[in-house]
Scaffold this motif. Structure first.
Motif, PDB file in Angstrom:
ATOM      1  N   GLY A  97      51.284  82.513 -47.514  1.00  0.00           N
ATOM      2  CA  GLY A  97      49.919  82.594 -46.996  1.00  0.00           C
ATOM      3  C   GLY A  97      49.259  81.230 -46.918  1.00  0.00           C
ATOM      4  O   GLY A  97      48.586  80.902 -45.931  1.00  0.00           O
ATOM      5  N   THR A  98      49.454  80.422 -47.946  1.00  0.00           N
ATOM      6  CA  THR A  98      48.914  79.059 -47.928  1.00  0.00           C
ATOM      7  C   THR A  98      49.569  78.247 -46.822  1.00  0.00           C
ATOM      8  O   THR A  98      48.890  77.532 -46.071  1.00  0.00           O
ATOM      9  CB  THR A  98      49.121  78.384 -49.302  1.00  0.00           C
ATOM     10  OG1 THR A  98      48.447  79.165 -50.294  1.00  0.00           O
ATOM     11  CG2 THR A  98      48.594  76.965 -49.305  1.00  0.00           C
ATOM     12  N   SER A 101      48.142  79.403 -43.478  1.00  0.00           N
ATOM     13  CA  SER A 101      46.763  78.948 -43.238  1.00  0.00           C
ATOM     14  C   SER A 101      46.718  77.464 -42.885  1.00  0.00           C
ATOM     15  O   SER A 101      45.860  77.038 -42.113  1.00  0.00           O
ATOM     16  CB  SER A 101      45.875  79.238 -44.450  1.00  0.00           C
ATOM     17  OG  SER A 101      46.189  78.389 -45.533  1.00  0.00           O
ATOM     18  N   SER A 104      48.149  77.176 -39.017  1.00  0.00           N
ATOM     19  CA  SER A 104      47.611  78.062 -37.983  1.00  0.00           C
ATOM     20  C   SER A 104      46.087  78.008 -38.034  1.00  0.00           C
ATOM     21  O   SER A 104      45.509  77.258 -38.822  1.00  0.00           O
ATOM     22  CB  SER A 104      48.088  79.501 -38.209  1.00  0.00           C
ATOM     23  OG  SER A 104      47.478  80.044 -39.363  1.00  0.00           O
ATOM     24  N   TYR A 106      44.320  80.637 -38.889  1.00  0.00           N
ATOM     25  CA  TYR A 106      43.874  81.682 -39.810  1.00  0.00           C
ATOM     26  C   TYR A 106      43.184  81.072 -41.022  1.00  0.00           C
ATOM     27  O   TYR A 106      43.602  80.030 -41.528  1.00  0.00           O
ATOM     28  CB  TYR A 106      45.056  82.519 -40.327  1.00  0.00           C
ATOM     29  CG  TYR A 106      45.755  83.332 -39.281  1.00  0.00           C
ATOM     30  CD1 TYR A 106      45.094  84.343 -38.592  1.00  0.00           C
ATOM     31  CD2 TYR A 106      47.099  83.118 -38.994  1.00  0.00           C
ATOM     32  CE1 TYR A 106      45.748  85.104 -37.642  1.00  0.00           C
ATOM     33  CE2 TYR A 106      47.763  83.879 -38.045  1.00  0.00           C
ATOM     34  CZ  TYR A 106      47.079  84.869 -37.372  1.00  0.00           C
ATOM     35  OH  TYR A 106      47.727  85.623 -36.435  1.00  0.00           O
ATOM     36  N   SER A 107      42.148  81.754 -41.501  1.00  0.00           N
ATOM     37  CA  SER A 107      41.570  81.360 -42.785  1.00  0.00           C
ATOM     38  C   SER A 107      42.590  81.696 -43.874  1.00  0.00           C
ATOM     39  O   SER A 107      43.526  82.467 -43.643  1.00  0.00           O
ATOM     40  CB  SER A 107      40.267  82.125 -43.043  1.00  0.00           C
ATOM     41  OG  SER A 107      40.544  83.494 -43.300  1.00  0.00           O
ATOM     42  N   TRP A 108      42.385  81.151 -45.066  1.00  0.00           N
ATOM     43  CA  TRP A 108      43.338  81.408 -46.143  1.00  0.00           C
ATOM     44  C   TRP A 108      43.410  82.896 -46.463  1.00  0.00           C
ATOM     45  O   TRP A 108      44.493  83.445 -46.628  1.00  0.00           O
ATOM     46  CB  TRP A 108      42.960  80.597 -47.387  1.00  0.00           C
ATOM     47  CG  TRP A 108      43.998  80.688 -48.454  1.00  0.00           C
ATOM     48  CD1 TRP A 108      45.158  79.970 -48.532  1.00  0.00           C
ATOM     49  CD2 TRP A 108      43.999  81.570 -49.586  1.00  0.00           C
ATOM     50  NE1 TRP A 108      45.875  80.345 -49.639  1.00  0.00           N
ATOM     51  CE2 TRP A 108      45.184  81.324 -50.312  1.00  0.00           C
ATOM     52  CE3 TRP A 108      43.117  82.533 -50.050  1.00  0.00           C
ATOM     53  CZ2 TRP A 108      45.505  82.007 -51.476  1.00  0.00           C
ATOM     54  CZ3 TRP A 108      43.433  83.223 -51.213  1.00  0.00           C
ATOM     55  CH2 TRP A 108      44.621  82.952 -51.913  1.00  0.00           C
ATOM     56  N   TRP A 109      42.257  83.573 -46.538  1.00  0.00           N
ATOM     57  CA  TRP A 109      42.235  85.003 -46.863  1.00  0.00           C
ATOM     58  C   TRP A 109      42.944  85.835 -45.800  1.00  0.00           C
ATOM     59  O   TRP A 109      43.696  86.754 -46.125  1.00  0.00           O
ATOM     60  CB  TRP A 109      40.802  85.507 -47.043  1.00  0.00           C
ATOM     61  CG  TRP A 109      40.187  85.042 -48.317  1.00  0.00           C
ATOM     62  CD1 TRP A 109      39.198  84.108 -48.454  1.00  0.00           C
ATOM     63  CD2 TRP A 109      40.529  85.451 -49.645  1.00  0.00           C
ATOM     64  NE1 TRP A 109      38.908  83.918 -49.775  1.00  0.00           N
ATOM     65  CE2 TRP A 109      39.706  84.735 -50.538  1.00  0.00           C
ATOM     66  CE3 TRP A 109      41.445  86.356 -50.169  1.00  0.00           C
ATOM     67  CZ2 TRP A 109      39.772  84.891 -51.919  1.00  0.00           C
ATOM     68  CZ3 TRP A 109      41.509  86.515 -51.541  1.00  0.00           C
ATOM     69  CH2 TRP A 109      40.684  85.793 -52.396  1.00  0.00           C
ATOM     70  N   ASP A 110      42.683  85.523 -44.528  1.00  0.00           N
ATOM     71  CA  ASP A 110      43.354  86.258 -43.450  1.00  0.00           C
ATOM     72  C   ASP A 110      44.854  85.998 -43.462  1.00  0.00           C
ATOM     73  O   ASP A 110      45.655  86.908 -43.249  1.00  0.00           O
ATOM     74  CB  ASP A 110      42.766  85.891 -42.087  1.00  0.00           C
ATOM     75  CG  ASP A 110      41.423  86.546 -41.829  1.00  0.00           C
ATOM     76  OD1 ASP A 110      41.107  87.552 -42.503  1.00  0.00           O
ATOM     77  OD2 ASP A 110      40.689  86.053 -40.953  1.00  0.00           O
ATOM     78  N   ALA A 111      45.235  84.756 -43.704  1.00  0.00           N
ATOM     79  CA  ALA A 111      46.657  84.413 -43.746  1.00  0.00           C
ATOM     80  C   ALA A 111      47.362  85.168 -44.871  1.00  0.00           C
ATOM     81  O   ALA A 111      48.453  85.718 -44.667  1.00  0.00           O
ATOM     82  CB  ALA A 111      46.835  82.908 -43.915  1.00  0.00           C
TER      83      ALA A 111
END
Length: 168
Positions: A97-98, A101, A104, A106-111
């Motif tokens: 996820g990190t 993010s 891309s 994407y925000s970290w939470w979305d990722a």
């Protein structure tokens, strides 16, 4: 479990028909979706997180559910295989996820949410998806290839080699 999953998916935003179909598919790690876009059809993050939890529930040893029902309330929490499986998933979500993010828009939470759905689906061999992770580049593609071999816990419906074999 299927009833709880159905209720949770319905409350998260699916229709009752979609919720029951996805609950049965996710808990059995079967991968069926009522939409050709799979979980990408629903933009609600709550649906995605409920789906992750249900896929994980299907990948846990069913004997521990029986033990829990027979009064051993902490059977699932004390099991080394379950702890290893959950730990492996969470660490993988956070790392990938990190990475996503950072590579891309994407925000970290979305990722992390998108990665959690896709990684959990691949590891448990459920087969649902939230977007096309093959477009994330060669790192993600190679990682997801190796993740397919991990699988869920022994005694579950998940495919793969099972996390227990990696712990031994």
């Amino acid at each position: 479990l299927t009833g709880l999953a159905t209720l949770a998916l319905w409350l998260a935003g699916m229709t009752p028909f979609e919720a029951i179909n996805h609950a049965m598919s996710l808990i059995s790690t079967g991968g069926f979706s009522t939409s050709d876009a799979s979980l990408g059809h629903w933009p609600q993050p709550a649906i995605h997180w409920v789906s992750v939890v249900v896929m994980m529930a299907g990948a846990l040893p069913f004997t521990l559910y029986v033990a829990t029902l027979r009064g051993h309330k902490r059977a699932l929490l004390k099991d080394q295989q379950v702890r290893g499986f959950v730990g492996f998933l969470v660490i993988t979500w956070l790392i990938v996820g990190t990475w996503l993010s950072l590579n891309s828009d994407y925000s970290w939470w979305d990722a992390v949410r998108i990665v959690a759905v896709n990684v959990t689906s691949v590891v448990t061999t459920t087969g649902v998806a939230l977007g096309d992770y093959t477009l994330w580049g060669s790192f993600a593609l190679l990682l997801f290839f190796y993740l397919t071999f991990v699988g869920g816990c022994s005694g579950s419906t998940a495919g793969g080699l099972k996390i227990f074999r990696f712990q031994v």
